[in-house]
Enzyme design. Structure first.
Site, PDB file in Angstrom:
ATOM      1  N   ASP A   8      31.262  34.502  -8.983  1.00 39.31           N
ATOM      2  CA  ASP A   8      29.868  34.409  -8.535  1.00 39.31           C
ATOM      3  C   ASP A   8      29.623  35.492  -7.485  1.00 39.31           C
ATOM      4  OD1 ASP A   8      27.224  33.299  -8.254  1.00 39.31           O
ATOM      5  OD2 ASP A   8      27.870  32.396  -6.375  1.00 39.31           O
ATOM      6  N   SER A   9      28.356  35.748  -7.212  1.00 43.18           N
ATOM      7  CA  SER A   9      28.018  36.703  -6.148  1.00 43.18           C
ATOM      8  C   SER A   9      28.475  36.182  -4.784  1.00 43.18           C
ATOM      9  CB  SER A   9      26.502  36.924  -6.123  1.00 43.18           C
ATOM     10  OG  SER A   9      25.856  35.695  -5.833  1.00 43.18           O
ATOM     11  N   CYS A  71      27.368  32.295 -12.368  1.00 43.38           N
ATOM     12  CA  CYS A  71      26.228  32.911 -11.697  1.00 43.38           C
ATOM     13  C   CYS A  71      25.170  33.154 -12.762  1.00 43.38           C
ATOM     14  CB  CYS A  71      26.677  34.238 -11.079  1.00 43.38           C
ATOM     15  SG  CYS A  71      25.345  35.211 -10.378  1.00 43.38           S
ATOM     16  N   GLU A 160      24.055  31.606   1.852  1.00 46.79           N
ATOM     17  CA  GLU A 160      25.108  32.568   2.219  1.00 46.79           C
ATOM     18  C   GLU A 160      25.250  32.661   3.743  1.00 46.79           C
ATOM     19  OE1 GLU A 160      27.364  34.621   0.362  1.00 46.79           O
ATOM     20  OE2 GLU A 160      26.849  33.158  -1.180  1.00 46.79           O
ATOM     21  N   CYS A 194      20.302  28.439 -10.530  1.00 48.10           N
ATOM     22  CA  CYS A 194      21.134  29.324  -9.698  1.00 48.10           C
ATOM     23  C   CYS A 194      22.236  28.437  -9.165  1.00 48.10           C
ATOM     24  CB  CYS A 194      20.310  29.907  -8.555  1.00 48.10           C
ATOM     25  SG  CYS A 194      21.340  30.691  -7.282  1.00 48.10           S
ATOM     26  N   HIS A 196      23.980  28.498  -6.639  1.00 49.00           N
ATOM     27  CA  HIS A 196      23.941  28.191  -5.200  1.00 49.00           C
ATOM     28  C   HIS A 196      23.120  26.924  -4.912  1.00 49.00           C
ATOM     29  CE1 HIS A 196      25.395  32.283  -4.512  1.00 49.00           C
ATOM     30  NE2 HIS A 196      25.429  32.070  -3.213  1.00 49.00           N
TER      31      HIS A 196
HETATM   32  N1  DGL Z   1      24.705  31.952  -7.767  1.00 41.99           N
HETATM   33  C1  DGL Z   1      23.921  33.062  -8.253  1.00 41.99           C
HETATM   34  C2  DGL Z   1      23.094  32.594  -9.439  1.00 41.99           C
HETATM   35  O1  DGL Z   1      23.454  31.608 -10.073  1.00 41.99           O
HETATM   36  C3  DGL Z   1      23.145  33.651  -7.114  1.00 41.99           C
HETATM   37  C4  DGL Z   1      22.722  35.057  -7.352  1.00 41.99           C
HETATM   38  C5  DGL Z   1      22.419  35.848  -6.118  1.00 41.99           C
HETATM   39  O2  DGL Z   1      23.374  36.286  -5.467  1.00 41.99           O
HETATM   40  O3  DGL Z   1      21.248  36.066  -5.834  1.00 41.99           O
HETATM   41  O4  DGL Z   1      22.115  33.187  -9.813  1.00 41.99           O
END
Ligand code: DGL
Length: 293
Positions: A8-9, A71, A160, A194, A196
């Site tokens: 993931d990011s 992600c 984050e 998302c 997150h």
């Molecule tokens: N968890 C990522 C997603 O599902 C987040 C992406 C981001 O870093 O903006 O889209």
């Protein structure tokens, strides 16, 4: 023997990893969060694709036979190109094949079984929304549904930064929920598109449950609007992976079964370890790595 890579990011993929490890605890996992370059969701296609490919190649070099793009942004923007263009090149020189899977399809398949009004909202990053991936996939399997999308550019940065449980986050939680419900008050199912977002699912659900009583008189919520269910992706992705492994012994048989998980981040390892330990309610110790071409 090989591991399952989960990418993931940033911290969001932990919500997927957690559910996958509950369902399939026997395998060895390698989690990679590109926290130093998060959020991805406000970047262009080229940047998201380049960053995601770097992460995928890194995880494959670390002996991952399967990489889960935990992600939505990477799944929406980079998965198809990686599967169609990059994987054939990577697999050409390998004795045992590797594969990359995303999170959007398993979620899409669940949506029609949950909505009763047929009105569905997708909350996601700006990049996922602009890709239209959810709308296009849902139209294929359930054309009768009414779908609206809404981008939530502040939610990932709040998570984050570890600010999502602070009082100030309330403003942005209410803002995006109000805005999507104003687009279609008949929505009864909201996809947290998302990975997150489940990290603040409790606050999202709480706002939805008590929205008629909120002290926000300038934004009255219609009292006859339906109860809204939010969909988090963890269990859907875990079920989908379990099913995939059943159907694909060529990957399953490569996987080692030590029940371990190693955590990698492109950010400061101590900071990641502390935040990830809070999210997972278990102590973890991460290592910092660098991603590049
Ligand atoms: N968890 C990522 C997603 O599902 C987040 C992406 C981001 O870093 O903006 O889209």
């Amino acid at each position: 023997m090989a591991k399952i890579g989960v990418f993931d990011s940033g911290y969001g993929g932990l919500t997927i990893l957690d559910a996958i490890r509950k369902k399939l605890p026997q395998y060895d996992y390698l989690y990679l969060g590109d926290n130093a370059r998060a959020p991805y969701g406000t970047h262009s296609f080229d940047v998201i694709y380049r960053y995601t490919l770097q992460a995928v190649k890194y995880l494959i070099e670390q002996d991952c036979a399967l990489v889960i793009l935990a992600c939505n942004t990477a799944s929406a923007k980079a998965l198809r190109t990686i599967q169609q263009h990059d994987l054939p090149l990577i697999n050409k020189s390998r004795a045992q094949k590797v594969n990359v899977l995303g999170v959007i399809r398993p979620t899409v398949e669940a949506v029609p079984t949950i909505t009763k009004t047929g009105h569905v909202g997708i909350l996601a990053t700006p990049a996922t929304v602009s890709s239209e991936s959810y709308v296009l996939e849902l139209e294929k399997i359930a054309p009768e549904l009414t779908i609206v999308q809404h981008a939530c550019p502040m939610w990932v940065p709040l998570i984050e930064a570890g600010e999502h449980n602070e009082p100030g986050a309330k403003y942005f939680i209410g803002k995006y929920l109000r805005e999507i419900l104003a687009k279609d008050p008949q929505i009864d199912t909201l996809v947290l598109g998302c990975t997150h977002y489940p990290l603040m699912k409790e606050r999202i659900d709480n706002w939805l449950e008590f929205r008629h009583e909120l002290d926000e008189s300038e934004f009255p919520q219609p009292t006859d609007s339906p109860k809204v269910t939010t969909i988090a992706q963890g269990e859907l992705e875990a079920d989908s992976l379990a099913d995939y492994l059943k159907r694909h012994p060529e990957y399953r048989e490569q996987l080692s079964q030590g029940g371990t998980c190693t955590y990698l981040t492109t950010e400061n390892a101590d900071r990641f370890s502390q935040s990830a330990s809070n999210f997972l309610s278990a102590p973890i110790c991460a290592k910092t790595i660098q991603l590049g071409d």
